[in-house]
Design a protein around this motif. Sequence first.
Motif, PDB file in Angstrom:
ATOM      1  N   ILE A  86      -0.073 -11.757  -6.685  1.00 11.75           N
ATOM      2  CA  ILE A  86      -1.426 -12.278  -6.932  1.00 11.75           C
ATOM      3  C   ILE A  86      -2.407 -11.621  -5.972  1.00 11.75           C
ATOM      4  O   ILE A  86      -3.502 -11.200  -6.362  1.00 11.75           O
ATOM      5  CB  ILE A  86      -1.454 -13.813  -6.795  1.00 11.75           C
ATOM      6  CG1 ILE A  86      -0.669 -14.445  -7.944  1.00 11.75           C
ATOM      7  CG2 ILE A  86      -2.887 -14.334  -6.766  1.00 11.75           C
ATOM      8  CD1 ILE A  86      -0.393 -15.932  -7.758  1.00 11.75           C
ATOM      9  N   TYR A  87      -2.030 -11.516  -4.701  1.00  8.15           N
ATOM     10  CA  TYR A  87      -2.879 -10.871  -3.700  1.00  8.15           C
ATOM     11  C   TYR A  87      -3.195  -9.442  -4.111  1.00  8.15           C
ATOM     12  O   TYR A  87      -4.349  -9.008  -4.083  1.00  8.15           O
ATOM     13  CB  TYR A  87      -2.191 -10.901  -2.331  1.00  8.15           C
ATOM     14  CG  TYR A  87      -2.799  -9.968  -1.322  1.00  8.15           C
ATOM     15  CD1 TYR A  87      -3.994 -10.298  -0.691  1.00  8.15           C
ATOM     16  CD2 TYR A  87      -2.207  -8.745  -1.024  1.00  8.15           C
ATOM     17  CE1 TYR A  87      -4.571  -9.435   0.226  1.00  8.15           C
ATOM     18  CE2 TYR A  87      -2.769  -7.885  -0.110  1.00  8.15           C
ATOM     19  CZ  TYR A  87      -3.958  -8.222   0.513  1.00  8.15           C
ATOM     20  OH  TYR A  87      -4.525  -7.372   1.405  1.00  8.15           O
TER      21      TYR A  87
ATOM     22  N   VAL B  81      -7.429  -5.391  -4.945  1.00  3.23           N
ATOM     23  CA  VAL B  81      -6.872  -4.107  -5.370  1.00  3.23           C
ATOM     24  C   VAL B  81      -6.912  -3.076  -4.244  1.00  3.23           C
ATOM     25  O   VAL B  81      -5.882  -2.479  -3.909  1.00  3.23           O
ATOM     26  CB  VAL B  81      -7.609  -3.581  -6.626  1.00  3.23           C
ATOM     27  CG1 VAL B  81      -7.104  -2.204  -7.009  1.00  3.23           C
ATOM     28  CG2 VAL B  81      -7.440  -4.565  -7.768  1.00  3.23           C
ATOM     29  N   GLU B  82      -8.066  -2.837  -3.650  1.00  2.00           N
ATOM     30  CA  GLU B  82      -8.172  -1.792  -2.634  1.00  2.00           C
ATOM     31  C   GLU B  82      -7.380  -2.136  -1.374  1.00  2.00           C
ATOM     32  O   GLU B  82      -6.599  -1.307  -0.906  1.00  2.00           O
ATOM     33  CB  GLU B  82      -9.648  -1.530  -2.292  1.00  2.00           C
ATOM     34  CG  GLU B  82      -9.860  -0.372  -1.347  1.00  2.00           C
ATOM     35  CD  GLU B  82      -9.434   0.983  -1.910  1.00  2.00           C
ATOM     36  OE1 GLU B  82      -9.392   1.931  -1.110  1.00  2.00           O
ATOM     37  OE2 GLU B  82      -9.151   1.102  -3.105  1.00  2.00           O
TER      38      GLU B  82
ATOM     39  N   GLY C  56      -4.819  -4.077  -1.129  1.00  2.13           N
ATOM     40  CA  GLY C  56      -3.414  -4.045  -1.529  1.00  2.13           C
ATOM     41  C   GLY C  56      -2.888  -2.624  -1.615  1.00  2.13           C
ATOM     42  O   GLY C  56      -1.775  -2.328  -1.174  1.00  2.13           O
ATOM     43  N   ARG C  57      -3.695  -1.724  -2.156  1.00  2.00           N
ATOM     44  CA  ARG C  57      -3.306  -0.326  -2.263  1.00  2.00           C
ATOM     45  C   ARG C  57      -3.167   0.299  -0.876  1.00  2.00           C
ATOM     46  O   ARG C  57      -2.186   0.992  -0.586  1.00  2.00           O
ATOM     47  CB  ARG C  57      -4.343   0.457  -3.075  1.00  2.00           C
ATOM     48  CG  ARG C  57      -3.978   1.917  -3.279  1.00  2.00           C
ATOM     49  CD  ARG C  57      -5.100   2.691  -3.966  1.00  2.00           C
ATOM     50  NE  ARG C  57      -6.303   2.775  -3.159  1.00  2.00           N
ATOM     51  CZ  ARG C  57      -6.474   3.595  -2.112  1.00  2.00           C
ATOM     52  NH1 ARG C  57      -5.494   4.397  -1.734  1.00  2.00           N
ATOM     53  NH2 ARG C  57      -7.612   3.619  -1.447  1.00  2.00           N
ATOM     54  N   LEU C  58      -4.143   0.029  -0.014  1.00  2.00           N
ATOM     55  CA  LEU C  58      -4.096   0.584   1.341  1.00  2.00           C
ATOM     56  C   LEU C  58      -2.889   0.056   2.117  1.00  2.00           C
ATOM     57  O   LEU C  58      -2.239   0.802   2.857  1.00  2.00           O
ATOM     58  CB  LEU C  58      -5.390   0.263   2.086  1.00  2.00           C
ATOM     59  CG  LEU C  58      -6.632   0.973   1.549  1.00  2.00           C
ATOM     60  CD1 LEU C  58      -7.882   0.428   2.226  1.00  2.00           C
ATOM     61  CD2 LEU C  58      -6.523   2.466   1.713  1.00  2.00           C
ATOM     62  N   TYR C  59      -2.598  -1.234   1.952  1.00  2.00           N
ATOM     63  CA  TYR C  59      -1.432  -1.819   2.620  1.00  2.00           C
ATOM     64  C   TYR C  59      -0.155  -1.129   2.149  1.00  2.00           C
ATOM     65  O   TYR C  59       0.684  -0.725   2.960  1.00  2.00           O
ATOM     66  CB  TYR C  59      -1.354  -3.324   2.362  1.00  2.00           C
ATOM     67  CG  TYR C  59      -0.087  -3.937   2.875  1.00  2.00           C
ATOM     68  CD1 TYR C  59       0.048  -4.237   4.223  1.00  2.00           C
ATOM     69  CD2 TYR C  59       0.981  -4.200   2.026  1.00  2.00           C
ATOM     70  CE1 TYR C  59       1.227  -4.784   4.712  1.00  2.00           C
ATOM     71  CE2 TYR C  59       2.157  -4.740   2.507  1.00  2.00           C
ATOM     72  CZ  TYR C  59       2.272  -5.040   3.844  1.00  2.00           C
ATOM     73  OH  TYR C  59       3.435  -5.571   4.325  1.00  2.00           O
ATOM     74  N   THR C  60      -0.012  -0.986   0.845  1.00  2.00           N
ATOM     75  CA  THR C  60       1.183  -0.368   0.282  1.00  2.00           C
ATOM     76  C   THR C  60       1.334   1.077   0.769  1.00  2.00           C
ATOM     77  O   THR C  60       2.430   1.501   1.143  1.00  2.00           O
ATOM     78  CB  THR C  60       1.144  -0.413  -1.256  1.00  2.00           C
ATOM     79  OG1 THR C  60       1.069  -1.783  -1.661  1.00  2.00           O
ATOM     80  CG2 THR C  60       2.376   0.217  -1.871  1.00  2.00           C
TER      81      THR C  60
END
Length: 71
Positions: A17-18, A23-24, A26-30
Amino acid sequence: MESLLEKREINMENFSIYRDRMVEPGRLYTESVTEAYKDGVISSKYKRLMALVGALVHGCEPCMFAQADKA
């Protein structure tokens, strides 16, 4: 009381959900996690095991589940 498997599933759903809503970040974290855990001087497996120890010391259940899955 929830079982560990139920807690793990809830944590995975919450993280999904997070990522969907943020989106941004989450993408940077990944991307940062992917880069941090690449094999290098220290293998990915040992990096994950060290992260698991940190999660255990701090009592972070979502972190424990994530690291145990990947170690």
